[in-house]
Design a protein around this motif. Structure first.
Motif, PDB file in Angstrom:
ATOM      1  N   ARG A 155       3.884  -2.960  22.834  1.00  0.00           N
ATOM      2  CA  ARG A 155       5.227  -2.900  23.388  1.00  0.00           C
ATOM      3  C   ARG A 155       6.059  -1.856  22.646  1.00  0.00           C
ATOM      4  NH1 ARG A 155       7.191  -8.999  22.797  1.00  0.00           N
ATOM      5  NH2 ARG A 155       6.268  -8.590  20.738  1.00  0.00           N
ATOM      6  N   GLY A 156       7.078  -1.348  23.337  1.00  0.00           N
ATOM      7  CA  GLY A 156       8.019  -0.466  22.677  1.00  0.00           C
ATOM      8  C   GLY A 156       8.965  -1.274  21.811  1.00  0.00           C
ATOM      9  N   VAL A 157       8.852  -1.087  20.497  1.00  0.00           N
ATOM     10  CA  VAL A 157       9.724  -1.755  19.533  1.00  0.00           C
ATOM     11  C   VAL A 157      10.502  -0.662  18.812  1.00  0.00           C
ATOM     12  CG1 VAL A 157       9.836  -3.290  17.546  1.00  0.00           C
ATOM     13  CG2 VAL A 157       8.044  -3.606  19.264  1.00  0.00           C
ATOM     14  N   PHE A 158      11.829  -0.777  18.763  1.00  0.00           N
ATOM     15  CA  PHE A 158      12.657   0.324  18.301  1.00  0.00           C
ATOM     16  C   PHE A 158      13.370   0.060  16.982  1.00  0.00           C
ATOM     17  CE2 PHE A 158      12.685   0.552  23.045  1.00  0.00           C
ATOM     18  CZ  PHE A 158      11.805   1.625  23.139  1.00  0.00           C
ATOM     19  N   VAL A 159      13.406  -1.170  16.527  1.00  0.00           N
ATOM     20  CA  VAL A 159      13.904  -1.490  15.180  1.00  0.00           C
ATOM     21  C   VAL A 159      13.020  -2.579  14.600  1.00  0.00           C
ATOM     22  CG1 VAL A 159      16.302  -0.840  15.616  1.00  0.00           C
ATOM     23  CG2 VAL A 159      15.576  -3.189  16.002  1.00  0.00           C
ATOM     24  N   GLY A 160      13.007  -2.669  13.280  1.00  0.00           N
ATOM     25  CA  GLY A 160      12.178  -3.649  12.602  1.00  0.00           C
ATOM     26  C   GLY A 160      12.842  -5.002  12.494  1.00  0.00           C
ATOM     27  N   MET A 161      12.148  -5.895  11.817  1.00  0.00           N
ATOM     28  CA  MET A 161      12.639  -7.261  11.644  1.00  0.00           C
ATOM     29  C   MET A 161      13.617  -7.389  10.480  1.00  0.00           C
ATOM     30  SD  MET A 161      11.207  -9.102  14.010  1.00  0.00           S
ATOM     31  CE  MET A 161      11.363 -10.783  13.401  1.00  0.00           C
ATOM     32  N   SER A 162      13.755  -6.333   9.684  1.00  0.00           N
ATOM     33  CA  SER A 162      14.609  -6.397   8.505  1.00  0.00           C
ATOM     34  C   SER A 162      15.333  -5.072   8.314  1.00  0.00           C
ATOM     35  CB  SER A 162      13.766  -6.704   7.255  1.00  0.00           C
ATOM     36  OG  SER A 162      14.516  -6.490   6.062  1.00  0.00           O
ATOM     37  N   PRO A 163      16.571  -5.109   7.832  1.00  0.00           N
ATOM     38  CA  PRO A 163      17.309  -3.859   7.606  1.00  0.00           C
ATOM     39  C   PRO A 163      16.750  -3.017   6.468  1.00  0.00           C
ATOM     40  CG  PRO A 163      18.587  -5.746   6.835  1.00  0.00           C
ATOM     41  CD  PRO A 163      17.419  -6.300   7.585  1.00  0.00           C
ATOM     42  N   ALA A 214       9.151 -15.563  11.325  1.00  0.00           N
ATOM     43  CA  ALA A 214       9.012 -14.292  12.046  1.00  0.00           C
ATOM     44  C   ALA A 214       8.056 -14.440  13.218  1.00  0.00           C
ATOM     45  CB  ALA A 214       8.524 -13.205  11.095  1.00  0.00           C
ATOM     46  N   LEU A 215       6.941 -15.133  13.022  1.00  0.00           N
ATOM     47  CA  LEU A 215       6.003 -15.373  14.119  1.00  0.00           C
ATOM     48  C   LEU A 215       6.663 -16.170  15.234  1.00  0.00           C
ATOM     49  CD1 LEU A 215       2.785 -16.290  12.105  1.00  0.00           C
ATOM     50  CD2 LEU A 215       3.195 -14.187  13.385  1.00  0.00           C
ATOM     51  N   ALA A 216       7.465 -17.150  14.852  1.00  0.00           N
ATOM     52  CA  ALA A 216       8.097 -18.024  15.836  1.00  0.00           C
ATOM     53  C   ALA A 216       9.233 -17.336  16.581  1.00  0.00           C
ATOM     54  CB  ALA A 216       8.618 -19.287  15.149  1.00  0.00           C
ATOM     55  N   SER A 217       9.745 -16.235  16.040  1.00  0.00           N
ATOM     56  CA  SER A 217      10.934 -15.598  16.623  1.00  0.00           C
ATOM     57  C   SER A 217      10.643 -14.853  17.909  1.00  0.00           C
ATOM     58  CB  SER A 217      11.537 -14.625  15.604  1.00  0.00           C
ATOM     59  OG  SER A 217      10.682 -13.506  15.392  1.00  0.00           O
ATOM     60  N   LEU A 257       6.533  -9.151   4.802  1.00  0.00           N
ATOM     61  CA  LEU A 257       7.627  -9.020   5.756  1.00  0.00           C
ATOM     62  C   LEU A 257       6.955  -8.849   7.109  1.00  0.00           C
ATOM     63  CD1 LEU A 257      10.652  -8.802   6.271  1.00  0.00           C
ATOM     64  CD2 LEU A 257      10.483  -6.359   5.779  1.00  0.00           C
ATOM     65  N   CYS A 258       6.789  -9.928   7.847  1.00  0.00           N
ATOM     66  CA  CYS A 258       5.920  -9.967   9.018  1.00  0.00           C
ATOM     67  C   CYS A 258       6.539  -9.235  10.210  1.00  0.00           C
ATOM     68  CB  CYS A 258       5.613 -11.421   9.394  1.00  0.00           C
ATOM     69  SG  CYS A 258       4.614 -11.606  10.886  1.00  0.00           S
ATOM     70  N   GLU A 259       5.759  -8.344  10.804  1.00  0.00           N
ATOM     71  CA  GLU A 259       6.102  -7.707  12.079  1.00  0.00           C
ATOM     72  C   GLU A 259       5.299  -8.416  13.162  1.00  0.00           C
ATOM     73  OE1 GLU A 259       7.229  -6.482  15.012  1.00  0.00           O
ATOM     74  OE2 GLU A 259       8.190  -5.048  13.643  1.00  0.00           O
ATOM     75  N   PRO A 260       5.922  -9.320  13.943  1.00  0.00           N
ATOM     76  CA  PRO A 260       5.158 -10.122  14.914  1.00  0.00           C
ATOM     77  C   PRO A 260       4.468  -9.295  15.990  1.00  0.00           C
ATOM     78  CG  PRO A 260       7.527 -10.445  15.187  1.00  0.00           C
ATOM     79  CD  PRO A 260       7.345  -9.697  13.917  1.00  0.00           C
ATOM     80  N   GLU A 261       4.955  -8.080  16.260  1.00  0.00           N
ATOM     81  CA  GLU A 261       4.310  -7.222  17.255  1.00  0.00           C
ATOM     82  C   GLU A 261       2.841  -6.974  16.918  1.00  0.00           C
ATOM     83  OE1 GLU A 261       3.678  -4.377  20.401  1.00  0.00           O
ATOM     84  OE2 GLU A 261       5.060  -6.054  20.123  1.00  0.00           O
ATOM     85  N   THR A 262       2.499  -6.977  15.624  1.00  0.00           N
ATOM     86  CA  THR A 262       1.114  -6.716  15.238  1.00  0.00           C
ATOM     87  C   THR A 262       0.181  -7.803  15.755  1.00  0.00           C
ATOM     88  OG1 THR A 262       1.418  -7.804  13.094  1.00  0.00           O
ATOM     89  CG2 THR A 262       1.804  -5.446  13.186  1.00  0.00           C
ATOM     90  N   VAL A 263       0.669  -9.017  15.928  1.00  0.00           N
ATOM     91  CA  VAL A 263      -0.172 -10.091  16.443  1.00  0.00           C
ATOM     92  C   VAL A 263      -0.560  -9.790  17.887  1.00  0.00           C
ATOM     93  CG1 VAL A 263      -0.271 -12.549  16.994  1.00  0.00           C
ATOM     94  CG2 VAL A 263       0.795 -11.795  14.867  1.00  0.00           C
ATOM     95  N   LEU A 264       0.403  -9.357  18.696  1.00  0.00           N
ATOM     96  CA  LEU A 264       0.095  -8.987  20.080  1.00  0.00           C
ATOM     97  C   LEU A 264      -0.935  -7.859  20.115  1.00  0.00           C
ATOM     98  CD1 LEU A 264       2.467  -8.580  23.064  1.00  0.00           C
ATOM     99  CD2 LEU A 264       1.050  -6.639  22.413  1.00  0.00           C
ATOM    100  N   ARG A 265      -0.754  -6.850  19.278  1.00  0.00           N
ATOM    101  CA  ARG A 265      -1.641  -5.686  19.309  1.00  0.00           C
ATOM    102  C   ARG A 265      -3.044  -6.040  18.810  1.00  0.00           C
ATOM    103  NH1 ARG A 265       2.446  -0.760  17.326  1.00  0.00           N
ATOM    104  NH2 ARG A 265       4.152  -1.330  18.731  1.00  0.00           N
ATOM    105  N   LEU A 266      -3.130  -6.814  17.749  1.00  0.00           N
ATOM    106  CA  LEU A 266      -4.444  -7.224  17.246  1.00  0.00           C
ATOM    107  C   LEU A 266      -5.180  -8.084  18.258  1.00  0.00           C
ATOM    108  CD1 LEU A 266      -3.626  -8.045  13.517  1.00  0.00           C
ATOM    109  CD2 LEU A 266      -5.262  -6.328  14.298  1.00  0.00           C
ATOM    110  N   ASN A 267      -4.458  -8.991  18.898  1.00  0.00           N
ATOM    111  CA  ASN A 267      -5.097  -9.868  19.867  1.00  0.00           C
ATOM    112  C   ASN A 267      -5.593  -9.074  21.077  1.00  0.00           C
ATOM    113  OD1 ASN A 267      -5.763 -12.575  20.919  1.00  0.00           O
ATOM    114  ND2 ASN A 267      -4.178 -12.147  22.425  1.00  0.00           N
ATOM    115  N   ALA A 268      -4.791  -8.127  21.542  1.00  0.00           N
ATOM    116  CA  ALA A 268      -5.215  -7.299  22.676  1.00  0.00           C
ATOM    117  C   ALA A 268      -6.445  -6.474  22.302  1.00  0.00           C
ATOM    118  CB  ALA A 268      -4.064  -6.385  23.102  1.00  0.00           C
TER     119      ALA A 268
END
Length: 302
Positions: A24-32, A187-190, A267-278
């Motif tokens: 997915r297109g993600v444009f900012v991270g989970m933390s400043p 982070a995973l739950a978010s 510092l978990c980036e949940p997008e990686t779970v989608l990408r790894l699973n795909a």
């Protein structure tokens, strides 16, 4: 059916081929503390970005040739059955725009594969075969707002979906890093899409400062529901903790084959779970994938 498999029905009533969202297109991270340019870069002009939406001022160009933005074409060509990838995005504008799909080779040389010019709001899709990346290289998008402001959202990279899509389990081993572990689970739950595609999240707590006592963990448990499995056992080290998670995950049933082993203090980036699973669902054969991590005290570096 997991959230990332999409089935469309056009006006003529014929069922379209299923598409698997692999990125997915993600444009900012989970933390400043994370540099937003790791997700999308403003090459000229200016704008504003949120998690899945980016706004461009007039005369602005953005690029997703970034750590989290580019599509790792060489890995997908080498290790999966995928032969073509599509990038689609929704554009809202009252002016002219230009979208390019760009590729690189092992030396980082840039080549334009496809260009779409448009006027006003529209849905844009560009495709590329995965047949020229055997020695390395990636794919990314470059977008220009030519004469009016515009916004971009619903950016997705998709491939033809397999007949079935396996869910994934996450196993986290922790020892007296309760605050960090609770934040990782939160982070995973978010992310609602990640929650849908995850079968279970196993937290193997081997310490005496318990993760379950943290408010952030309790909040995450409300979102994850029965998918969150909290286990306590003596401190058997990382091998013992992750082995317990693997044992529990592989005991769920024959349909589950994929497990992500995740550190507790990241510092978990949940997008990686989608990408790894795909990626796991499209590999030619069962594959062990080694992940990367940015340096937490200096997140611009691996």
């Amino acid at each position: 059916m997991p959230e990332q498999v999409k089935v469309g029905v056009p006006e003529n009533g014929q069922v379209m081929a299923r598409r698997l969202v692999v990125q997915r297109g993600v444009f900012v991270g989970m933390s400043p503390i994370v540099n937003d340019d790791l997700y999308v870069e403003f090459r000229k002009g200016s704008g504003e970005r949120t998690r899945h939406r980016v706004a461009l001022d007039k005369g602005t160009r953005i690029s997703t040739n970034t750590y989290f933005g580019r599509f790792a074409a060489s890995y997908w060509q080498r290790w999966t059955t995928v032969t073509e990838v599509e990038a689609s995005l929704r554009i809202e504008s009252e002016g002219r725009f230009r979208v390019r799909m760009v590729a690189s080779d092992i030396a980082g040389h840039r080549r334009i594969l496809e260009t779409r010019d448009g006027l006003g709001s529209s849905q844009v899709a560009l495709t590329s075969p995965l047949d020229k990346f055997v020695d390395g290289g990636a794919l990314w998008l470059e977008v220009d707002s030519l004469d009016a402001p515009m916004t971009i959202d619903h950016l997705e990279w998709t491939v033809a979906a397999p007949e079935t899509v396996r869910p994934v389990s996450v196993a986290i081993c922790t020892f007296n890093r309760a605050d960090d572990c609770a934040e990782t689970v939160a982070a995973l739950a978010s992310d609602a899409t990640v929650r849908d595609l995850v079968s279970s999240v196993y937290v193997v707590d081997q310490g005496n400062d318990l993760v379950k006592d943290r408010a952030r963990f309790v909040e995450a448990a409300d979102k994850l529901g029965e998918k969150l499995k909290y286990l306590q056992q003596p401190n058997l080290g990382g091998a013992g903790g992750f082995s317990r998670g693997l044992f529990e995950a592989t005991s769920e049933g024959a349909d589950l084959a994929d497990v992500i082993l995740m550190d507790d203090d990241i510092l978990c980036e949940p997008e990686t779970v989608l990408r790894l699973n795909a990626f796991a669902n499209m590999t030619v054969k069962p594959t062990l994938v080694g992940a990367q991590m940015m340096y937490l005290l200096n997140p611009d570096f691996l």
